[in-house]
Design an enzyme around this catalytic site. Sequence first.
Site, mmCIF file in Angstrom:
data_model
loop_
_atom_site.group_PDB
_atom_site.id
_atom_site.type_symbol
_atom_site.label_atom_id
_atom_site.label_comp_id
_atom_site.label_asym_id
_atom_site.label_seq_id
_atom_site.Cartn_x
_atom_site.Cartn_y
_atom_site.Cartn_z
ATOM 1 N N GLU A 235 84.240 26.297 44.211
ATOM 2 C CA GLU A 235 84.994 27.886 44.879
ATOM 3 C C GLU A 235 83.318 28.439 44.928
ATOM 4 O O GLU A 235 82.560 28.673 43.880
ATOM 5 C CB GLU A 235 85.507 28.444 43.885
ATOM 6 C CG GLU A 235 87.354 27.220 43.286
ATOM 7 C CD GLU A 235 87.454 27.567 45.418
ATOM 8 O OE1 GLU A 235 87.850 28.152 45.448
ATOM 9 O OE2 GLU A 235 88.080 26.127 45.483
ATOM 10 N N CYS B 125 82.571 36.982 44.341
ATOM 11 C CA CYS B 125 82.567 36.489 45.954
ATOM 12 C C CYS B 125 82.903 36.661 46.890
ATOM 13 O O CYS B 125 82.455 36.417 47.986
ATOM 14 C CB CYS B 125 83.023 35.170 45.171
ATOM 15 S SG CYS B 125 84.685 34.991 44.728
ATOM 16 N N LYS C 48 81.346 24.619 30.630
ATOM 17 C CA LYS C 48 79.944 25.495 30.435
ATOM 18 C C LYS C 48 80.611 26.926 31.486
ATOM 19 O O LYS C 48 79.895 26.665 32.352
ATOM 20 C CB LYS C 48 79.390 23.716 31.308
ATOM 21 C CG LYS C 48 78.018 24.427 30.690
ATOM 22 C CD LYS C 48 77.260 24.888 32.242
ATOM 23 C CE LYS C 48 75.634 25.650 32.275
ATOM 24 N NZ LYS C 48 76.115 26.786 31.970
ATOM 25 N N GLU D 217 74.297 35.611 51.351
ATOM 26 C CA GLU D 217 74.925 36.385 49.909
ATOM 27 C C GLU D 217 74.099 37.191 49.248
ATOM 28 O O GLU D 217 73.279 36.505 49.111
ATOM 29 C CB GLU D 217 75.944 35.685 49.187
ATOM 30 C CG GLU D 217 77.143 36.186 48.541
ATOM 31 C CD GLU D 217 76.978 34.742 46.967
ATOM 32 O OE1 GLU D 217 76.493 33.946 47.275
ATOM 33 O OE2 GLU D 217 78.844 35.316 47.869
HETATM 34 P P1 NAD Z 1 75.279 29.666 39.940
HETATM 35 O O1 NAD Z 1 75.435 28.466 40.804
HETATM 36 O O2 NAD Z 1 74.389 30.023 39.604
HETATM 37 O O3 NAD Z 1 75.006 29.103 38.468
HETATM 38 C C1 NAD Z 1 77.099 28.792 38.424
HETATM 39 C C2 NAD Z 1 77.265 27.476 37.176
HETATM 40 O O4 NAD Z 1 76.601 26.864 37.331
HETATM 41 C C3 NAD Z 1 76.427 28.061 35.920
HETATM 42 O O5 NAD Z 1 77.011 27.827 34.956
HETATM 43 C C4 NAD Z 1 75.329 27.688 35.702
HETATM 44 O O6 NAD Z 1 74.768 27.166 34.591
HETATM 45 C C5 NAD Z 1 75.652 26.399 36.418
HETATM 46 N N1 NAD Z 1 73.942 25.899 37.521
HETATM 47 C C6 NAD Z 1 72.986 26.347 37.479
HETATM 48 N N2 NAD Z 1 72.430 25.307 38.563
HETATM 49 C C7 NAD Z 1 72.700 24.223 38.010
HETATM 50 C C8 NAD Z 1 72.394 23.116 38.405
HETATM 51 N N3 NAD Z 1 71.056 22.898 39.397
HETATM 52 N N4 NAD Z 1 73.508 22.227 37.929
HETATM 53 C C9 NAD Z 1 74.586 21.396 37.383
HETATM 54 N N5 NAD Z 1 75.094 23.313 36.819
HETATM 55 C C10 NAD Z 1 74.133 24.357 37.161
HETATM 56 O O7 NAD Z 1 76.148 30.982 40.259
HETATM 57 P P2 NAD Z 1 75.893 32.329 39.614
HETATM 58 O O8 NAD Z 1 74.889 33.366 39.546
HETATM 59 O O9 NAD Z 1 76.676 32.123 38.000
HETATM 60 O O10 NAD Z 1 77.316 32.994 39.969
HETATM 61 C C11 NAD Z 1 77.110 34.304 41.227
HETATM 62 C C12 NAD Z 1 77.670 32.877 42.371
HETATM 63 O O11 NAD Z 1 79.485 31.792 41.857
HETATM 64 C C13 NAD Z 1 78.511 33.382 43.936
HETATM 65 O O12 NAD Z 1 76.983 33.381 45.085
HETATM 66 C C14 NAD Z 1 79.196 33.840 43.563
HETATM 67 O O13 NAD Z 1 80.157 33.631 45.176
HETATM 68 C C15 NAD Z 1 79.889 32.360 43.434
HETATM 69 N N6 NAD Z 1 81.544 32.912 42.797
HETATM 70 C C16 NAD Z 1 82.597 32.145 43.853
HETATM 71 C C17 NAD Z 1 83.773 32.165 43.253
HETATM 72 C C18 NAD Z 1 85.320 31.852 44.290
HETATM 73 O O14 NAD Z 1 85.747 31.640 43.776
HETATM 74 N N7 NAD Z 1 84.552 31.120 45.268
HETATM 75 C C19 NAD Z 1 84.155 32.959 42.210
HETATM 76 C C20 NAD Z 1 83.159 33.739 41.643
HETATM 77 C C21 NAD Z 1 81.578 33.399 41.941
#
Ligand code: NAD
Length: 492
Positions: A258, A293, A182, A392
């Site tokens: 992650e 991240c 997804k 963050e």
């Molecule tokens: P997000 O948490 O908003 O979304 C991530 C995924 O989760 C998306 O596919 C989104 O559609 C889904 N999602 C959102 N709400 C949901 C819910 N209620 N239930 C189920 N799924 C849901 O994150 P983002 O804005 O897409 O990405 C940025 C974040 O990702 C930052 O916090 C960044 O630090 C983190 N990140 C971490 C790593 C790592 O390896 N630690 C790598 C890349 C990004």
Amino acid sequence: MNLSITKLGGDVLPFIDGEWCASKSDGHTEVLNPSTGKRILDLPKGSVLDADAAVSAARSSFEDGRWSESSPSSRKKVLYRFAGLIEASSNELDSLDAEEMGKPVAEVFSNAAAAAELVRFYAEAVDKVSGAVFTSDKGSFVARRVIPRGVVAAIVPWNFPSFCAVLKVAPALAAGNSVVLKPSELSSRSALRLGQLALEAGLPRGVLNVVPGLGETVGQALGLHLDVDMVTFTGSTSVGKRMLQYAGQSNMKVVMTECGGKSPQIVFADGVDLNAAADSIAQHLLTNQGQICSVGSRLLVQRSIERAMIDKISARLGNAVMGDALDPKTTFGPLASAEQYARVMRYIKAAEDEGVQLVTGGRRALPETGGYFVEPTIFQNVSPQARIAQDEIFGPVLSVIPFDSEGDAIRIANDTIYGLAAYVWTANLSTGMRMAKGVRSTVFVNAVAPKNEGAGYATTYEPTAQSGIGAEGGLAGMESYLRRQLVWFSHG
Ligand code: NAD
């Protein structure tokens, strides 16, 4: 550009059981190009029914063994072909991402070519993670098998769309699982294209399914699904915590998360090359507009060199070539969306309102384009407890915090809810070693990830605190997708 991804009315469609399917979705949402603010496509919001169809296809493919029980060498061949096709399509994949979420096409860090290399690593790894036979008594044969977990739901963010997807999909497939991917609502098309390329590479139908849609529809349905054996998630800490709740509310599926970070860049006044440190710190903050991240978003600097470091980094931020992410000359694109832009600007304004000293940046840039550009920004004299030093922000904003002693640096570095990465700049080997032991996250000494390849794709990271749970990357990362089954024989 691959037209089949958007051939029906400009929408993206779920890719399930090797085919494009109509989404059983209640409506659509517009996806805008962040470089221009103009509409690119309509995204189906997605539904429980879409998730169900994909899980059902993945389950059938897993249970009949078309992939999970195929020979290691045939799996390896398919993954190698998959890597080759990703490489051959890397310009297209990077362009799709640039248009949807603003990662400049010229930005090589974690781009589609890197994703291809990652798939190659896992193609090689297919037969490299094995079980064990235990020493046992005369009447027993006791072994540990490693077997695929089953149906894995991979829920991924938008910041490095193809790379983050492959970081989950490749080890999950190499381990023999079937996958439902997804993608983020801000970056669906490269993921859908990956699904198509995997099929073309010979991956059997139903083994990799891709379901676009919103988090609260498709993401939640996968998290709560009773027939999903594992969720592997990359994204924010708040949504990562939901994944744990979903598992608790449903079937206790394995959860790997992650999540976010607030990583420190820690610079000592001990003769380390400040120009090299400033080059890396500035480059890191500019990469993907700070939407990494593990971006070094706090500069912990020994007090005597605070001014010098701020000047050096400010000068380097000024060299960014800001523009449309699809323009090959651009080194610094827009933030990924209007929401992301608003979030970053809110943090900047709140810091200014609280009287935190702005050194450079802080404003919208290129407003005439309609895009979501924000100037690279530095705040100085920031209290370690200030919101901009704790939360963050996920944008090009650096908070400078002076420190006096090594002990102070360690205490401040560890004093957030996160534990993802830290970068130490020192000319003293012993300082570097003590920092590596004192700081709880992954530690880079005189190094920063986007600068060079280092150990290639063999490294494993394991976040701590609220940056997540579980090992990702390398062979240990592949083990996350395998279950250890004990087999105990008593015989005469
Ligand atoms: P997000 O948490 O908003 O979304 C991530 C995924 O989760 C998306 O596919 C989104 O559609 C889904 N999602 C959102 N709400 C949901 C819910 N209620 N239930 C189920 N799924 C849901 O994150 P983002 O804005 O897409 O990405 C940025 C974040 O990702 C930052 O916090 C960044 O630090 C983190 N990140 C971490 C790593 C790592 O390896 N630690 C790598 C890349 C990004």
